[in-house]
Design a protein around this motif. Structure first.
Motif, PDB file in Angstrom:
ATOM      1  N   VAL A 145       4.912 -46.529 133.297  1.00 15.94           N
ATOM      2  CA  VAL A 145       3.915 -45.741 134.023  1.00 15.94           C
ATOM      3  C   VAL A 145       3.182 -44.856 133.019  1.00 15.94           C
ATOM      4  CG1 VAL A 145       3.514 -44.053 135.857  1.00 15.94           C
ATOM      5  CG2 VAL A 145       5.353 -45.740 136.097  1.00 15.94           C
ATOM      6  N   ASP A 146       1.850 -44.957 132.995  1.00 19.19           N
ATOM      7  CA  ASP A 146       1.031 -44.130 132.103  1.00 19.19           C
ATOM      8  C   ASP A 146       0.543 -42.891 132.844  1.00 19.19           C
ATOM      9  OD1 ASP A 146       1.329 -45.950 130.077  1.00 19.19           O
ATOM     10  OD2 ASP A 146      -0.592 -46.938 130.413  1.00 19.19           O
ATOM     11  N   VAL A 147       0.797 -41.720 132.254  1.00 17.27           N
ATOM     12  CA  VAL A 147       0.324 -40.456 132.811  1.00 17.27           C
ATOM     13  C   VAL A 147      -0.534 -39.765 131.757  1.00 17.27           C
ATOM     14  CG1 VAL A 147       0.952 -38.194 133.730  1.00 17.27           C
ATOM     15  CG2 VAL A 147       2.333 -40.201 134.306  1.00 17.27           C
ATOM     16  N   SER A 148      -1.805 -39.528 132.076  1.00  9.41           N
ATOM     17  CA  SER A 148      -2.720 -38.849 131.163  1.00  9.41           C
ATOM     18  C   SER A 148      -2.754 -37.361 131.496  1.00  9.41           C
ATOM     19  CB  SER A 148      -4.127 -39.446 131.283  1.00  9.41           C
ATOM     20  OG  SER A 148      -5.041 -38.760 130.451  1.00  9.41           O
ATOM     21  N   VAL A 149      -2.542 -36.517 130.483  1.00  8.27           N
ATOM     22  CA  VAL A 149      -2.519 -35.063 130.665  1.00  8.27           C
ATOM     23  C   VAL A 149      -3.561 -34.433 129.750  1.00  8.27           C
ATOM     24  CG1 VAL A 149      -1.090 -32.987 130.702  1.00  8.27           C
ATOM     25  CG2 VAL A 149      -0.038 -35.214 131.102  1.00  8.27           C
ATOM     26  N   HIS A 150      -4.383 -33.526 130.301  1.00  7.37           N
ATOM     27  CA  HIS A 150      -5.403 -32.827 129.513  1.00  7.37           C
ATOM     28  C   HIS A 150      -5.093 -31.335 129.465  1.00  7.37           C
ATOM     29  CE1 HIS A 150      -9.196 -31.674 127.739  1.00  7.37           C
ATOM     30  NE2 HIS A 150      -9.431 -30.850 128.748  1.00  7.37           N
ATOM     31  N   ASN A 151      -5.091 -30.764 128.261  1.00  8.65           N
ATOM     32  CA  ASN A 151      -4.834 -29.339 128.043  1.00  8.65           C
ATOM     33  C   ASN A 151      -6.143 -28.648 127.673  1.00  8.65           C
ATOM     34  OD1 ASN A 151      -3.892 -26.816 127.349  1.00  8.65           O
ATOM     35  ND2 ASN A 151      -2.955 -27.472 125.426  1.00  8.65           N
ATOM     36  N   PRO A 152      -6.692 -27.780 128.556  1.00  6.24           N
ATOM     37  CA  PRO A 152      -7.967 -27.111 128.256  1.00  6.24           C
ATOM     38  C   PRO A 152      -7.810 -25.851 127.409  1.00  6.24           C
ATOM     39  CG  PRO A 152      -7.251 -26.489 130.445  1.00  6.24           C
ATOM     40  CD  PRO A 152      -6.198 -27.443 129.901  1.00  6.24           C
ATOM     41  N   ASN A 153      -6.584 -25.499 127.029  1.00  6.76           N
ATOM     42  CA  ASN A 153      -6.304 -24.235 126.358  1.00  6.76           C
ATOM     43  C   ASN A 153      -6.307 -24.379 124.838  1.00  6.76           C
ATOM     44  OD1 ASN A 153      -5.662 -22.675 128.869  1.00  6.76           O
ATOM     45  ND2 ASN A 153      -4.074 -24.242 129.022  1.00  6.76           N
ATOM     46  N   PRO A 154      -6.497 -23.252 124.127  1.00 10.75           N
ATOM     47  CA  PRO A 154      -6.545 -23.297 122.662  1.00 10.75           C
ATOM     48  C   PRO A 154      -5.174 -23.261 122.006  1.00 10.75           C
ATOM     49  CG  PRO A 154      -7.007 -21.079 123.401  1.00 10.75           C
ATOM     50  CD  PRO A 154      -6.864 -21.909 124.652  1.00 10.75           C
ATOM     51  N   ILE A 155      -4.125 -23.311 122.790  1.00 12.60           N
ATOM     52  CA  ILE A 155      -2.768 -23.327 122.247  1.00 12.60           C
ATOM     53  C   ILE A 155      -2.026 -24.530 122.825  1.00 12.60           C
ATOM     54  CG2 ILE A 155      -2.660 -20.818 121.955  1.00 12.60           C
ATOM     55  CD1 ILE A 155      -1.022 -20.696 124.525  1.00 12.60           C
ATOM     56  N   PRO A 156      -1.004 -25.049 122.135  1.00 11.82           N
ATOM     57  CA  PRO A 156      -0.243 -26.192 122.661  1.00 11.82           C
ATOM     58  C   PRO A 156       0.525 -25.819 123.920  1.00 11.82           C
ATOM     59  CG  PRO A 156       0.771 -25.341 120.656  1.00 11.82           C
ATOM     60  CD  PRO A 156      -0.536 -24.637 120.795  1.00 11.82           C
ATOM     61  N   ILE A 157       0.657 -26.784 124.830  1.00  7.60           N
ATOM     62  CA  ILE A 157       1.353 -26.571 126.103  1.00  7.60           C
ATOM     63  C   ILE A 157       2.580 -27.489 126.141  1.00  7.60           C
ATOM     64  CG2 ILE A 157       1.191 -26.737 128.610  1.00  7.60           C
ATOM     65  CD1 ILE A 157      -0.506 -24.530 127.428  1.00  7.60           C
ATOM     66  N   PRO A 158       3.780 -26.901 126.265  1.00  7.65           N
ATOM     67  CA  PRO A 158       4.992 -27.739 126.314  1.00  7.65           C
ATOM     68  C   PRO A 158       5.177 -28.395 127.688  1.00  7.65           C
ATOM     69  CG  PRO A 158       5.505 -25.432 125.751  1.00  7.65           C
ATOM     70  CD  PRO A 158       4.110 -25.474 126.227  1.00  7.65           C
ATOM     71  N   LEU A 159       5.607 -29.665 127.658  1.00  9.97           N
ATOM     72  CA  LEU A 159       6.046 -30.348 128.871  1.00  9.97           C
ATOM     73  C   LEU A 159       7.549 -30.110 129.005  1.00  9.97           C
ATOM     74  CD1 LEU A 159       4.167 -33.764 128.734  1.00  9.97           C
ATOM     75  CD2 LEU A 159       3.916 -32.011 130.471  1.00  9.97           C
ATOM     76  N   VAL A 160       7.950 -29.364 129.995  1.00 13.59           N
ATOM     77  CA  VAL A 160       9.354 -29.005 130.151  1.00 13.59           C
ATOM     78  C   VAL A 160      10.159 -30.210 130.631  1.00 13.59           C
ATOM     79  CG1 VAL A 160      10.983 -27.451 131.282  1.00 13.59           C
ATOM     80  CG2 VAL A 160       8.720 -26.614 130.625  1.00 13.59           C
ATOM     81  N   ASP A 161       9.775 -30.784 131.777  1.00 16.32           N
ATOM     82  CA  ASP A 161      10.464 -31.937 132.355  1.00 16.32           C
ATOM     83  C   ASP A 161       9.450 -32.843 133.042  1.00 16.32           C
ATOM     84  OD1 ASP A 161      13.158 -31.284 131.700  1.00 16.32           O
ATOM     85  OD2 ASP A 161      13.208 -29.843 133.350  1.00 16.32           O
ATOM     86  N   ILE A 162       9.852 -34.109 133.193  1.00 15.19           N
ATOM     87  CA  ILE A 162       9.097 -35.052 134.015  1.00 15.19           C
ATOM     88  C   ILE A 162      10.075 -35.688 135.001  1.00 15.19           C
ATOM     89  CG2 ILE A 162       7.742 -37.168 134.075  1.00 15.19           C
ATOM     90  CD1 ILE A 162       6.742 -36.576 131.305  1.00 15.19           C
ATOM     91  N   ASN A 163       9.840 -35.480 136.275  1.00 14.46           N
ATOM     92  CA  ASN A 163      10.609 -36.147 137.327  1.00 14.46           C
ATOM     93  C   ASN A 163       9.772 -37.301 137.878  1.00 14.46           C
ATOM     94  OD1 ASN A 163      13.046 -34.433 137.652  1.00 14.46           O
ATOM     95  ND2 ASN A 163      11.549 -32.861 138.144  1.00 14.46           N
ATOM     96  N   TYR A 164      10.390 -38.476 138.057  1.00 15.92           N
ATOM     97  CA  TYR A 164       9.641 -39.602 138.600  1.00 15.92           C
ATOM     98  C   TYR A 164      10.466 -40.324 139.665  1.00 15.92           C
ATOM     99  CZ  TYR A 164      12.445 -42.643 135.544  1.00 15.92           C
ATOM    100  OH  TYR A 164      13.474 -43.299 134.939  1.00 15.92           O
ATOM    101  N   LEU A 165       9.755 -40.938 140.586  1.00 21.02           N
ATOM    102  CA  LEU A 165      10.366 -41.690 141.688  1.00 21.02           C
ATOM    103  C   LEU A 165       9.456 -42.857 142.023  1.00 21.02           C
ATOM    104  CD1 LEU A 165      12.270 -42.091 144.213  1.00 21.02           C
ATOM    105  CD2 LEU A 165      10.742 -40.513 145.416  1.00 21.02           C
ATOM    106  N   ILE A 166      10.038 -44.063 142.121  1.00 26.07           N
ATOM    107  CA  ILE A 166       9.312 -45.235 142.605  1.00 26.07           C
ATOM    108  C   ILE A 166       9.961 -45.656 143.914  1.00 26.07           C
ATOM    109  CG2 ILE A 166       8.597 -47.606 142.141  1.00 26.07           C
ATOM    110  CD1 ILE A 166       8.809 -47.002 139.173  1.00 26.07           C
ATOM    111  N   GLU A 167       9.168 -45.716 144.979  1.00 32.73           N
ATOM    112  CA  GLU A 167       9.699 -46.033 146.300  1.00 32.73           C
ATOM    113  C   GLU A 167       8.851 -47.101 146.960  1.00 32.73           C
ATOM    114  OE1 GLU A 167       9.507 -42.290 148.357  1.00 32.73           O
ATOM    115  OE2 GLU A 167       7.409 -42.593 148.938  1.00 32.73           O
ATOM    116  N   SER A 168       9.407 -47.701 148.018  1.00 31.92           N
ATOM    117  CA  SER A 168       8.692 -48.684 148.820  1.00 31.92           C
ATOM    118  C   SER A 168       8.908 -48.355 150.285  1.00 31.92           C
ATOM    119  CB  SER A 168       9.190 -50.102 148.514  1.00 31.92           C
ATOM    120  OG  SER A 168       8.512 -51.066 149.303  1.00 31.92           O
TER     121      SER A 168
END
Length: 322
Positions: free
Chosen positions: A80-103
């Motif tokens: 799964v591709d997730v595109s993230v854009h940071n508009p700030n002048p400092i780096p932004i940490p990604l703390v966690d990513i939770n994912y779920l695939i359901e039907s």
């Protein structure tokens, strides 16, 4: 009289002292309030300047891709591709990513990716989330999901981001689509038609009937298999041309083979007399599908077939089944 005057003078002096103390306290309080006010104004001005200078904003994100990188009848490998854009002048940490695939509201697979990286200042990153669907586990859990079906999916992703001043925030994302639950095809030998016959080498064509039990088309591009005829292995076999088998349909494959008749002994002549001979085969089909390429295994044990010589002016597809 003098005592009364002295008492009045004493009282007046005390009043004056008290008034002076009040004035001093008032002045001191006003000075403190003035100082604190100036500090507050200074901090506010600094905050406004920082906000104007750095312009902190909430990052944006989107699920841009759902890729089936590998599909077999046992499992599907997903990215799964997730595109993230940071508009700030400092780096932004990604703390966690939770994912779920359901039907249809039923969980197929879920997971957590901790410390998922950092989004660069004024930059965009594509985060790749790998997942694996084990079809056996899915079928054992949800009995109405059958091999050969196409089922809907919904992927849910929660990005937990550490944003300055605001702290941790969660960005929820979703994407929907369809995924297959592949079923192996049924492959059987319809007949064997030989082109040239000699004791040293015989060339023939296997006519294979392929039944597609899936709800999607199979574009067959390659055939890899082991074929045994009359308990003797047949070698030098490959797919002569590609073919497309429609969803829940049947089709024919013509596969050229070569073998040495003397290795078969009397079994070859029995096949030519129409008595038939036993065969077994196993292998896999390489196919193109709307969901990407697949490798589908097949096997057949205990079948019987006959050799049939190709005659000029006659069709090869003459019925030849036992």
């Amino acid at each position: 009289m003098m005592a009364g005057v002295d008492a009045q003078d004493g009282a007046s002096k005390e009043d004056v002292v008290e008034v002076q103390e009040r004035e001093l306290q008032t002045e001191s309080g006003e000075k403190r309030e003035g100082f604190l006010g100036k500090v507050k104004d200074f901090i506010h001005d600094i905050g406004e300047k920082l906000e104007e200078t750095f312009s902190f904003g909430k990052p944006t994100a989107d699920v841009t891709g759902f890729h089936l990188t590998s599909i077999t009848i046992e499992r599907a490998e997903i990215v799964v591709d997730v595109s993230v854009h940071n508009p700030n002048p400092i780096p932004i940490p990604l703390v966690d990513i939770n994912y779920l695939i359901e039907s249809d509201g039923r969980k197929l697979v879920s997971g957590l990716i901790p410390d998922a990286g950092t989004i660069h200042p004024h930059g965009s990153e594509t985060i790749k989330i790998p997942a694996t669907l084990i079809y056996r586990d899915i079928r054992e859990t949800y009995h109405d999901i059958k091999p050969g079906q196409i089922i809907p999916y919904k992927v849910k992703v929660d990005l937990i981001i550490d944003l300055p001043v605001l702290g941790n925030i969660t960005i929820p994302l979703e994407k929907t689509g369809e995924i297959p639950v592949p079923y192996k095809p049924d492959v059987d030998v319809e007949k064997v038609v030989f082109e040239h016959l000699s004791l040293e080498k015989t060339s023939a064509n296997l006519h294979l009937k392929v039944e597609n039990k899936n709800e999607f088309d199979l574009g067959i591009t390659a055939l890899e298999y082991q074929f045994t005829l009359a308990d003797m292995p047949v070698v030098n076999a490959n797919l002569s041309r590609s073919a497309t088998i429609g969803k829940c349909g049947e089709g024919m494959l013509e596969v050229p083979v070569s073998f040495r008749p003397k290795d078969f002994g009397g079994a070859l002549w029995d096949m030519m007399r129409g008595r038939g001979a036993g065969y077994s085969m196993s292998g896999k089909l390489e196919v193109d599908t709307p969901f990407g390429p697949m490798h589908l295994p097949f096997s057949k044990e205990g079948g019987t077939t006959r050799l049939k010589k190709k005659q000029r002016g006659t069709a090869d597809d003459e019925s030849d089944e036992d």
